[in-house]
Design a protein around this motif. Structure first.
Motif, short mmCIF file in Angstrom:
data_model
loop_
_atom_site.label_atom_id
_atom_site.label_comp_id
_atom_site.label_asym_id
_atom_site.label_seq_id
_atom_site.Cartn_x
_atom_site.Cartn_y
_atom_site.Cartn_z
N UNK A 1 0.75 -1.51 -0.25
CA UNK A 1 -0.41 0.06 0.00
C UNK A 1 0.91 1.20 0.42
N UNK A 2 1.83 0.95 0.22
CA UNK A 2 3.32 2.38 0.32
C UNK A 2 4.10 1.70 -0.18
N UNK A 3 4.65 0.67 -0.62
CA UNK A 3 5.72 0.52 -1.40
C UNK A 3 5.04 1.00 -3.50
N UNK A 4 5.60 1.53 -3.73
CA UNK A 4 5.56 2.13 -4.94
C UNK A 4 6.69 0.95 -6.20
N UNK A 5 7.68 1.15 -5.62
CA UNK A 5 8.58 0.71 -7.07
C UNK A 5 10.12 0.29 -5.75
N UNK A 6 10.87 -1.11 -6.21
CA UNK A 6 11.49 -1.86 -6.27
C UNK A 6 12.38 -1.98 -6.50
N UNK A 7 13.94 -1.01 -5.90
CA UNK A 7 15.50 -2.47 -7.35
C UNK A 7 15.72 -3.02 -6.35
N UNK A 8 16.26 -4.24 -7.30
CA UNK A 8 16.91 -5.07 -6.62
C UNK A 8 18.61 -5.46 -6.98
N UNK A 9 19.59 -5.47 -6.52
CA UNK A 9 20.74 -5.98 -7.55
C UNK A 9 21.57 -6.98 -7.04
N UNK A 10 22.18 -7.62 -6.85
CA UNK A 10 23.40 -8.80 -6.73
C UNK A 10 24.33 -7.91 -7.07
N UNK A 11 25.21 -9.08 -5.34
CA UNK A 11 26.55 -8.79 -5.59
C UNK A 11 26.59 -9.92 -5.23
N UNK A 12 26.90 -10.91 -6.08
CA UNK A 12 27.42 -12.38 -5.24
C UNK A 12 26.61 -12.64 -4.44
N UNK A 13 26.65 -13.33 -2.85
CA UNK A 13 25.32 -13.47 -2.31
C UNK A 13 25.02 -12.70 -1.65
N UNK A 14 25.61 -10.71 -1.13
CA UNK A 14 24.86 -10.40 -1.13
C UNK A 14 23.74 -9.21 -2.17
N UNK A 15 23.07 -8.41 -1.02
CA UNK A 15 21.93 -7.92 -2.24
C UNK A 15 22.26 -6.46 -1.80
N UNK A 16 21.79 -5.50 -2.85
CA UNK A 16 20.73 -4.02 -1.85
C UNK A 16 19.77 -3.79 -3.01
N UNK A 17 19.26 -3.60 -1.72
CA UNK A 17 17.37 -3.36 -2.50
C UNK A 17 17.47 -1.04 -2.01
N UNK A 18 16.38 -0.93 -2.44
CA UNK A 18 15.96 0.38 -2.55
C UNK A 18 14.93 0.27 -3.21
N UNK A 19 13.69 0.99 -1.98
CA UNK A 19 12.23 1.13 -1.62
C UNK A 19 11.62 2.09 -1.31
N UNK A 20 10.81 3.07 -3.34
CA UNK A 20 10.78 3.97 -3.14
C UNK A 20 9.17 3.72 -2.25
#
Length: 129
Positions: free
Chosen positions: A78-97
């Motif tokens: 209901x509040x998340x409009x967009x997500x972006x997900x990237x992988x760096x091996x077993x590590x992940x970075x996520x941005x949530x708008x």
């Protein structure tokens, strides 16, 4: 006041390197500044009311928590409009708008911080309405 802290050697080395690159020679000053920034960020999050637009960035170990992170994102669609997900091996970075009531964004932020496999959760407030 004097206090002692248990800090992993690697983290302390990075902290010292950062202080040195900034021209500071006092760990105490660096810790005070870091504590103040932490307090401001968390107090600010608690003070926000009304509708907001924010970006939440967080990193985590993929296998340890990916299903839980997806479940949380579905609970807060209901509040998340967009997500972006990237992988760096077993590590992940996520941005949530996000856009919506500040209370829901707070709940989402705190829920993401509940997971041990999530290292950091940073919120950037872009607009208050």
């Amino acid at each position: 006041m004097r206090t002692s802290l248990n800090i992993p050697d690697e983290l302390l080395d990075e902290f010292d390197d950062t202080l040195q690159s900034e021209g500071l020679d006092s760990r105490s000053r660096g810790v005070r500044e870091a504590m103040q920034e932490y307090i401001e960020a968390h107090t600010r999050l608690e003070d926000i009311e009304g509708d907001v637009v924010v970006v939440i960035a967080f990193d985590y170990t993929h296998e340890a928590v990916i299903e839980d992170v997806h479940d949380v994102q579905h609970q807060f669609q209901d509040v998340i409009t967009t997500t972006n997900h990237i992988h760096e091996g077993e590590w992940c970075l996520e941005t949530v708008f996000c856009r919506g009531p500040a209370e829901r964004v707070r709940q989402l932020t705190y829920r993401l911080r509940d997971f041990d496999a999530v290292s950091r959760v940073k919120l950037m407030l872009l607009a208050e309405h």
